[in-house]
Scaffold this motif. Structure first.
Motif: not given
Ligand code: ZN
Length: 383
Positions: A303, A306, A317, A319-320
């Motif tokens: 990504c 991040c 992603c 995560e983000c």
């Protein structure tokens, strides 16, 4: 030297411009009619087919530069590594003293794994070839042997000992041999200080190497990799061949021990194994020492928002929510990320590689800190 440039290459990014990385096997049979040039053109065709138009155009200047180099430069060793990014003025060529597999790579960064493998596999050795009055010290690195020093201490012969009893002569002679070998041990300590080396090999008549071994200080004894019998004037090629045998065995043993240590570290929470856990640890900057096999890694993603490294090719992603960039070889990127963050990378081969593949999908790492503690609770449970 290769290692001095490596940090530059590791940190190098082409920006929007492609970096062309080329590895070629220039073993003697490939040098006949320079058939490696054909190998380059064939590999290039396959790689170009996978590029978008902008990069295919942009990389042409690099391709021409590589072709000119292969046409004009006679091979300097059995292996060759080239890195070119014309847009950013990058050009590095390395004649490697060992063959490497042919590989052509176009990406945003230099493709360094094969070069790192070569460097990793070849530790710096010192060979002390001794007898009772002479010593030759050799440095062996990357398949090359260089003689460093010659030491000669005059050990009195029988003719200088007129009137001495046999017992007296023996004691006197033994003392001189002792002084000579102690001086060799001191020379080795000084060499270790001036040009640090990883391992030490003793060569010579068994009674001389056995005594020298007893005289080594701890810092040298713990580097001792092996001993072999040899004549003091043995040709360097013979010393090199014997040292390479010891080197291969020592490397195999050290790699097996490294995997043992890794599995112990995993057990006590100071290590990770397997692709997804290791990538997560790298993404968090937790990796101190990354261990990978010599095989190519699977595709994955990174990504750009991040920095998360992902084991699959997802479209968003986890995560983000950003859009990850696809990677052909996620392990290659894991290696670069680890090096960029000041971590160490080690590549294992043979039995240790098989074991890491079985026990950890070919990848694992020692951690700087215990990962669970630093994670939000729901992540630690999910992981
Ligand atoms: Zn992200």
């Amino acid at each position: 030297m290769i290692t001095a440039d490596l940090q530059y290459l590791v940190a190098f990014a082409g920006g929007d411009a492609p970096v062309l990385s080329v590895y070629l096997n220039l073993a003697p049979e490939r040098q006949i009619r320079r058939s490696y040039r054909t190998a380059f053109d064939d590999l290039l065709k396959t790689v170009e087919a996978g590029l978008d138009d902008a990069w295919r155009t942009a990389v042409q200047a690099d391709v021409e530069r590589v072709r000119a180099y292969l046409r004009d430069q006679p091979p300097g060793g059995p292996g060759l590594a080239l890195f070119s990014c014309s847009a950013q003025n990058l050009w590095q060529s390395y004649a490697l003293p060992v063959p490497v597999a042919d590989r052509v790579h176009v990406g945003p960064r230099p493709y360094l794994r094969p070069l790192l493998d070569v460097l990793d596999e070849y530790e710096r050795y010192v060979v002390a070839l001794v007898d009772k009055e002479k010593a030759r010290l050799f440095m062996v690195y990357l398949g090359e042997i260089v003689e460093q020093e010659f030491v000669e201490d005059l050990v009195p012969g029988k003719h200088e000992q007129g009137g001495w009893s046999q017992a007296n002569y023996q004691r006197h002679h033994a003392a001189h041999v002792f002084w000579h070998l102690r001086r060799v041990a001191e020379e080795l300590s000084a060499l270790l200080w001036r040009k640090p080396f990883d391992r030490l090999v003793l060569a010579g008549p068994p009674e001389a190497t056995a005594e020298l071994r007893r005289l080594l200080p701890r810092r040298l004894r713990e580097r001792l990799a092996g001993t072999f019998p040899a004549e003091i004037f043995a040709p360097p090629s013979e010393i090199l061949a014997k040292t390479r045998e010891i080197e291969r065995e020592a490397e195999r043993v050290a790699e097996e021990r490294l995997i043992d240590d890794l599995l112990d570290a995993v057990f006590v929470g100071r290590g990770v194994r397997g692709l997804a856990p290791t990538l997560r640890a790298i993404s968090r900057g937790a990796v101190h020492r990354l261990i990978v096999t010599d095989a190519a890694g699977p595709p994955g993603a990174e990504c750009p928002a991040c920095g998360l490294l992902i084991a699959e090719c997802t479209i968003s992603c986890p995560e983000c929510g950003g859009t990850p960039r696809r990677l052909d070889d996620v392990v290659e990127r894991a290696v670069e990320r680890t090096l960029n963050e000041g971590g160490l990378v080690e590549t294992v081969h043979g039995p240790a590689s098989d074991r890491l593949s079985r026990e950890g999908e070919g990848i694992g790492a020692f951690l700087r800190f215990q990962l669970e503690v630093s994670l939000p609770i729901e992540e630690a449970e999910g992981g």
